[in-house]
Design a protein around this motif. Structure first.
Motif, PDB file in Angstrom:
ATOM      1  N   SER A   1     -27.449  51.080 -76.678  1.00 30.46           N
ATOM      2  CA  SER A   1     -27.221  49.731 -77.208  1.00 30.46           C
ATOM      3  C   SER A   1     -28.525  49.025 -77.566  1.00 30.46           C
ATOM      4  O   SER A   1     -28.516  48.046 -78.314  1.00 30.46           O
ATOM      5  CB  SER A   1     -26.475  48.868 -76.180  1.00 30.46           C
ATOM      6  OG  SER A   1     -27.359  48.473 -75.135  1.00 30.46           O
ATOM      7  N   GLY A   2     -29.636  49.525 -77.009  1.00 30.39           N
ATOM      8  CA  GLY A   2     -30.914  48.858 -77.231  1.00 30.39           C
ATOM      9  C   GLY A   2     -31.084  47.619 -76.366  1.00 30.39           C
ATOM     10  O   GLY A   2     -32.063  46.890 -76.507  1.00 30.39           O
ATOM     11  N   MET A   3     -30.144  47.397 -75.471  1.00 28.47           N
ATOM     12  CA  MET A   3     -30.147  46.220 -74.626  1.00 28.47           C
ATOM     13  C   MET A   3     -31.122  46.407 -73.456  1.00 28.47           C
ATOM     14  O   MET A   3     -31.202  47.489 -72.880  1.00 28.47           O
ATOM     15  CB  MET A   3     -28.723  46.010 -74.077  1.00 28.47           C
ATOM     16  CG  MET A   3     -28.453  44.642 -73.547  1.00 28.47           C
ATOM     17  SD  MET A   3     -26.721  44.491 -72.989  1.00 28.47           S
ATOM     18  CE  MET A   3     -25.826  44.773 -74.512  1.00 28.47           C
ATOM     19  N   THR A   4     -31.857  45.358 -73.130  1.00 30.60           N
ATOM     20  CA  THR A   4     -32.721  45.410 -71.954  1.00 30.60           C
ATOM     21  C   THR A   4     -31.873  45.183 -70.701  1.00 30.60           C
ATOM     22  O   THR A   4     -30.733  44.710 -70.786  1.00 30.60           O
ATOM     23  CB  THR A   4     -33.810  44.320 -72.002  1.00 30.60           C
ATOM     24  OG1 THR A   4     -33.172  43.039 -71.893  1.00 30.60           O
ATOM     25  CG2 THR A   4     -34.646  44.391 -73.280  1.00 30.60           C
ATOM     26  N   ILE A   5     -32.459  45.500 -69.566  1.00 30.77           N
ATOM     27  CA  ILE A   5     -31.773  45.228 -68.294  1.00 30.77           C
ATOM     28  C   ILE A   5     -31.471  43.745 -68.191  1.00 30.77           C
ATOM     29  O   ILE A   5     -30.371  43.355 -67.782  1.00 30.77           O
ATOM     30  CB  ILE A   5     -32.640  45.691 -67.093  1.00 30.77           C
ATOM     31  CG1 ILE A   5     -32.747  47.215 -67.049  1.00 30.77           C
ATOM     32  CG2 ILE A   5     -32.100  45.143 -65.780  1.00 30.77           C
ATOM     33  CD1 ILE A   5     -31.477  47.932 -66.656  1.00 30.77           C
ATOM     34  N   GLU A   6     -32.427  42.920 -68.551  1.00 30.76           N
ATOM     35  CA  GLU A   6     -32.233  41.466 -68.451  1.00 30.76           C
ATOM     36  C   GLU A   6     -31.069  41.000 -69.333  1.00 30.76           C
ATOM     37  O   GLU A   6     -30.278  40.161 -68.916  1.00 30.76           O
ATOM     38  CB  GLU A   6     -33.518  40.712 -68.819  1.00 30.76           C
ATOM     39  CG  GLU A   6     -34.680  40.984 -67.881  1.00 30.76           C
ATOM     40  CD  GLU A   6     -34.341  40.803 -66.403  1.00 30.76           C
ATOM     41  OE1 GLU A   6     -33.603  39.863 -66.050  1.00 30.76           O
ATOM     42  OE2 GLU A   6     -34.814  41.625 -65.602  1.00 30.76           O
ATOM     43  N   GLU A   7     -30.970  41.537 -70.533  1.00 30.65           N
ATOM     44  CA  GLU A   7     -29.857  41.181 -71.410  1.00 30.65           C
ATOM     45  C   GLU A   7     -28.528  41.635 -70.800  1.00 30.65           C
ATOM     46  O   GLU A   7     -27.542  40.897 -70.844  1.00 30.65           O
ATOM     47  CB  GLU A   7     -30.031  41.808 -72.789  1.00 30.65           C
ATOM     48  CG  GLU A   7     -31.166  41.194 -73.589  1.00 30.65           C
ATOM     49  CD  GLU A   7     -31.509  41.999 -74.829  1.00 30.65           C
ATOM     50  OE1 GLU A   7     -31.875  41.351 -75.835  1.00 30.65           O
ATOM     51  OE2 GLU A   7     -31.424  43.246 -74.808  1.00 30.65           O
ATOM     52  N   LEU A   8     -28.526  42.833 -70.231  1.00 30.06           N
ATOM     53  CA  LEU A   8     -27.308  43.339 -69.606  1.00 30.06           C
ATOM     54  C   LEU A   8     -26.909  42.494 -68.406  1.00 30.06           C
ATOM     55  O   LEU A   8     -25.729  42.190 -68.225  1.00 30.06           O
ATOM     56  CB  LEU A   8     -27.498  44.804 -69.200  1.00 30.06           C
ATOM     57  CG  LEU A   8     -26.304  45.498 -68.571  1.00 30.06           C
ATOM     58  CD1 LEU A   8     -25.069  45.412 -69.477  1.00 30.06           C
ATOM     59  CD2 LEU A   8     -26.640  46.944 -68.257  1.00 30.06           C
ATOM     60  N   VAL A   9     -27.878  42.084 -67.622  1.00 32.71           N
ATOM     61  CA  VAL A   9     -27.612  41.208 -66.467  1.00 32.71           C
ATOM     62  C   VAL A   9     -26.985  39.899 -66.950  1.00 32.71           C
ATOM     63  O   VAL A   9     -25.974  39.450 -66.401  1.00 32.71           O
ATOM     64  CB  VAL A   9     -28.912  40.943 -65.663  1.00 32.71           C
ATOM     65  CG1 VAL A   9     -28.751  39.788 -64.704  1.00 32.71           C
ATOM     66  CG2 VAL A   9     -29.336  42.206 -64.927  1.00 32.71           C
TER      67      VAL A   9
END
Length: 96
Positions: A22-30
């Motif tokens: 997804s290219g999502m960072t951990i922070e974005e996922l959180v």
């Protein structure tokens, strides 16, 4: 139960792959999943069993159907069991 632990590991692996894809960072996922950061990390790095509600939150945040994560994990888990059996068979044949 080792089969359940292996399956949880396969689910965690699939969640990591989905996050990467997804290219999502951990922070974005959180943020998107509304889960605590340390809890999220424990789930996706297989340090804690993933409850169904958390799996649902993470999958939805990744825009992946939870059933898709489970199906991929089931295939991965099955393939790993087969590979493990094959290694055992080869080891038994090489000793005998």
């Amino acid at each position: 139960d080792s089969a359940a632990a292996a399956f949880n590991g396969a689910v965690a692996f699939e969640l990591r792959l989905a996050r990467h894809d997804s290219g999502m960072t951990i922070e974005e996922l959180v943020q998107r999943s509304e889960l605590n950061r340390s809890t999220m990390l424990r789930y996706i790095y297989n340090q804690r069993a993933i409850p169904v509600p958390a799996l649902f939150q993470i999958a939805v945040a990744l825009d992946v159907a939870p059933a898709e994560i489970l199906a991929r994990a089931a295939l991965r888990s099955r393939d790993e069991r087969h590979a493990e059996r094959a290694r055992g068979e080869r080891a038994r044949h090489s000793r005998g």
